[in-house]
Design a protein around this motif. Structure first.
Motif, mmCIF file in Angstrom:
data_model
loop_
_atom_site.group_PDB
_atom_site.id
_atom_site.type_symbol
_atom_site.label_atom_id
_atom_site.label_comp_id
_atom_site.label_asym_id
_atom_site.label_seq_id
_atom_site.Cartn_x
_atom_site.Cartn_y
_atom_site.Cartn_z
ATOM 1 N N LEU A 220 -27.370 29.828 -0.093
ATOM 2 C CA LEU A 220 -27.404 28.445 0.388
ATOM 3 C C LEU A 220 -26.078 27.707 0.221
ATOM 4 N N GLY A 221 -25.092 28.376 -0.331
ATOM 5 C CA GLY A 221 -23.813 27.710 -0.536
ATOM 6 C C GLY A 221 -23.804 26.739 -1.693
ATOM 7 N N PHE A 222 -24.752 26.885 -2.620
ATOM 8 C CA PHE A 222 -24.784 26.014 -3.790
ATOM 9 C C PHE A 222 -23.641 26.381 -4.730
ATOM 10 N N SER A 223 -22.887 25.391 -5.163
ATOM 11 C CA SER A 223 -21.678 25.640 -5.959
ATOM 12 C C SER A 223 -22.023 25.854 -7.427
ATOM 13 N N GLU A 224 -22.740 26.946 -7.706
ATOM 14 C CA GLU A 224 -23.091 27.242 -9.095
ATOM 15 C C GLU A 224 -22.062 28.200 -9.696
ATOM 16 N N LEU A 225 -22.354 28.714 -10.879
ATOM 17 C CA LEU A 225 -21.361 29.479 -11.631
ATOM 18 C C LEU A 225 -20.941 30.755 -10.908
ATOM 19 N N LEU A 226 -21.906 31.530 -10.422
ATOM 20 C CA LEU A 226 -21.551 32.785 -9.767
ATOM 21 C C LEU A 226 -20.789 32.552 -8.472
ATOM 22 N N ALA A 227 -21.087 31.458 -7.776
ATOM 23 C CA ALA A 227 -20.397 31.165 -6.519
ATOM 24 C C ALA A 227 -18.919 30.857 -6.729
ATOM 25 N N SER A 228 -18.521 30.578 -7.961
ATOM 26 C CA SER A 228 -17.115 30.278 -8.236
ATOM 27 C C SER A 228 -16.240 31.525 -8.228
ATOM 28 N N VAL A 229 -16.864 32.720 -8.224
ATOM 29 C CA VAL A 229 -16.077 33.949 -8.288
ATOM 30 C C VAL A 229 -15.232 34.125 -7.037
ATOM 31 N N ARG A 230 -15.818 33.899 -5.850
ATOM 32 C CA ARG A 230 -15.090 34.160 -4.605
ATOM 33 C C ARG A 230 -13.832 33.303 -4.462
ATOM 34 N N PRO A 231 -13.907 31.966 -4.575
ATOM 35 C CA PRO A 231 -12.660 31.200 -4.453
ATOM 36 C C PRO A 231 -11.703 31.453 -5.610
ATOM 37 N N MET A 232 -12.257 31.716 -6.788
ATOM 38 C CA MET A 232 -11.388 31.984 -7.939
ATOM 39 C C MET A 232 -10.616 33.276 -7.731
ATOM 40 N N SER A 233 -11.289 34.310 -7.259
ATOM 41 C CA SER A 233 -10.617 35.574 -7.008
ATOM 42 C C SER A 233 -9.604 35.463 -5.878
ATOM 43 N N ALA A 234 -9.918 34.669 -4.866
ATOM 44 C CA ALA A 234 -9.008 34.521 -3.736
ATOM 45 C C ALA A 234 -7.717 33.806 -4.125
ATOM 46 N N ASN A 235 -7.785 32.921 -5.097
ATOM 47 C CA ASN A 235 -6.607 32.141 -5.488
ATOM 48 C C ASN A 235 -5.839 32.739 -6.654
ATOM 49 N N TYR A 236 -6.349 33.802 -7.238
ATOM 50 C CA TYR A 236 -5.661 34.406 -8.383
ATOM 51 C C TYR A 236 -5.498 35.911 -8.207
ATOM 52 N N GLY A 237 -5.016 36.296 -7.043
ATOM 53 C CA GLY A 237 -4.615 37.682 -6.837
ATOM 54 C C GLY A 237 -5.742 38.678 -6.747
ATOM 55 N N ALA A 238 -6.859 38.298 -6.166
ATOM 56 C CA ALA A 238 -7.993 39.216 -5.975
ATOM 57 C C ALA A 238 -8.433 39.873 -7.280
ATOM 58 N N ASN A 239 -8.553 39.062 -8.333
ATOM 59 C CA ASN A 239 -9.004 39.589 -9.630
ATOM 60 C C ASN A 239 -10.536 39.560 -9.710
ATOM 61 N N THR A 240 -11.162 40.316 -8.818
ATOM 62 C CA THR A 240 -12.619 40.260 -8.679
ATOM 63 C C THR A 240 -13.327 40.716 -9.943
ATOM 64 N N ILE A 241 -12.909 41.845 -10.490
ATOM 65 C CA ILE A 241 -13.575 42.390 -11.677
ATOM 66 C C ILE A 241 -13.423 41.442 -12.855
ATOM 67 N N ALA A 242 -12.243 40.904 -13.042
ATOM 68 C CA ALA A 242 -12.019 39.964 -14.136
ATOM 69 C C ALA A 242 -12.865 38.711 -13.971
ATOM 70 N N SER A 243 -12.957 38.206 -12.737
ATOM 71 C CA SER A 243 -13.745 36.997 -12.490
ATOM 72 C C SER A 243 -15.225 37.242 -12.761
ATOM 73 N N PHE A 244 -15.751 38.362 -12.254
ATOM 74 C CA PHE A 244 -17.158 38.680 -12.507
ATOM 75 C C PHE A 244 -17.427 38.874 -13.999
ATOM 76 N N THR A 245 -16.489 39.484 -14.698
ATOM 77 C CA THR A 245 -16.674 39.728 -16.127
ATOM 78 C C THR A 245 -16.734 38.416 -16.904
ATOM 79 N N ILE A 246 -15.824 37.509 -16.621
ATOM 80 C CA ILE A 246 -15.809 36.220 -17.324
ATOM 81 C C ILE A 246 -17.074 35.428 -17.009
ATOM 82 N N VAL A 247 -17.493 35.416 -15.749
ATOM 83 C CA VAL A 247 -18.713 34.694 -15.372
ATOM 84 C C VAL A 247 -19.932 35.309 -16.060
#
Length: 304
Positions: A222-249
């Protein structure tokens, strides 16, 4: 020295022990191979480099822009769902123990209906309903839809938890209340419910943890800006650090649920020390047993 016999299983002989050791070694080798493959794949995609993890420890904008706002929305949605679902679930749970057949039937129909529908579908239907029949703004509509779906589903589950907690009490509690002239409503509010709270706490906490985690469904669909939804923009703005973002979340989710369960454990211990319990505990199995189709709930305090 002669080995003591066991009533659970036969003591393995030399060949069986050798096989067990071999199976254990093979299992450990397989696990090590899987771990090596995962680590090697992550290294090949540069997901384990220090620069992927560094922003979480050196750049406060990661937390202030993505993680903390997402955590705030998660907590808001979960808290609203808990505050609404708990009393609603208690109401339907008590209604399913009513002396009036039509009340039991109506409450049972509502509970079983919403328990049978996946919570994601309830969120999607709620979002469509708010869009078609209300003037809720598109910015806040996902929050409304997430809370509505969580309330409808979890209130029906909590209704079974409340019913199971009341039925777990000894029949003597109801008999004693009747002996001193209490009406059924007085017995429920003054005798059964206060004592069943402690018995219900483990199952209640499990369901509250589910509420916190299910908020992520709103972010995915639904596009709700909850905690897990922050991974995509966070990873896009910090060098595609997908694994690190998912781990921290994931760690944030673990900490949040740990705090919730720790508070519940403290509260349960306080209630037990205050002797406001019979010692009964309601687990998931008891709730599922009561929820079997076609079964009619017994009277409060009646043993099954």
């Amino acid at each position: 020295m002669k080995e003591k016999p066991t009533v659970l299983y036969d003591v393995p002989g030399p060949r069986a022990r050798h096989r067990n050791v071999l199976y254990t070694v093979l299992f450990l080798v397989a696990v090590a191979a899987v771990v090596w493959w995962v680590v090697d794949s992550l290294e090949a995609k540069n997901q384990l480099e220090g620069e992927k993890w560094e922003p979480f420890f050196t750049d406060p904008r990661v937390w202030n822009t993505y993680i903390l706002p997402g955590l705030k929305n998660t907590v808001i949605a979960a808290a609203l769902a808990m505050v609404i679902a708990l009393p609603l679930g208690a109401l339907f749970g008590i209604a399913r123990l009513s002396d009036h057949a039509w009340v039991r039937a109506a409450a049972g129909t509502v509970v079983e209906f919403f328990r049978a529908i996946p919570v994601l579908i309830l969120m999607l239907f709620a979002n469509a309903a708010y869009s078609e029949f209300t003037d809720v703004s598109p910015e806040t509509r996902p929050l409304y839809a997430v809370v509505t779906g969580l309330v409808l589903y979890n209130a029906s589950v909590l209704a079974e938890v409340v019913r199971a907690g009341i039925l777990a009490l000894p029949s003597g509690q109801t008999d004693a209340a009747k002996a001193i002239g209490m009406r059924k409503g007085q017995t429920m509010t003054n005798v059964l419910l206060p004592q069943s709270v402690t018995a219900m706490l483990p199952a209640l906490v499990s369901q509250l943890v589910v509420i916190v985690k299910d908020t992520a469904l709103g972010g995915a669909m639904l596009g709700f800006s909850e905690l897990l939804a922050s991974v995509r923009p966070m990873s896009a703005n910090y060098g595609a650090n997908t694994i690190a973002s998912f781990t921290i979340v994931a760690i944030v989710f673990v900490v949040l649920n740990f705090l919730l369960t720790s508070f519940a454990s403290w509260l349960e211990g306080r209630l037990r020390r205050g002797k406001r319990t019979t010692g009964a505990v309601v687990g998931v199995e008891a709730v599922e047993e009561l929820a079997r189709p076609g079964e009619h709930p017994p009277e409060p305090g009646e043993r099954q």
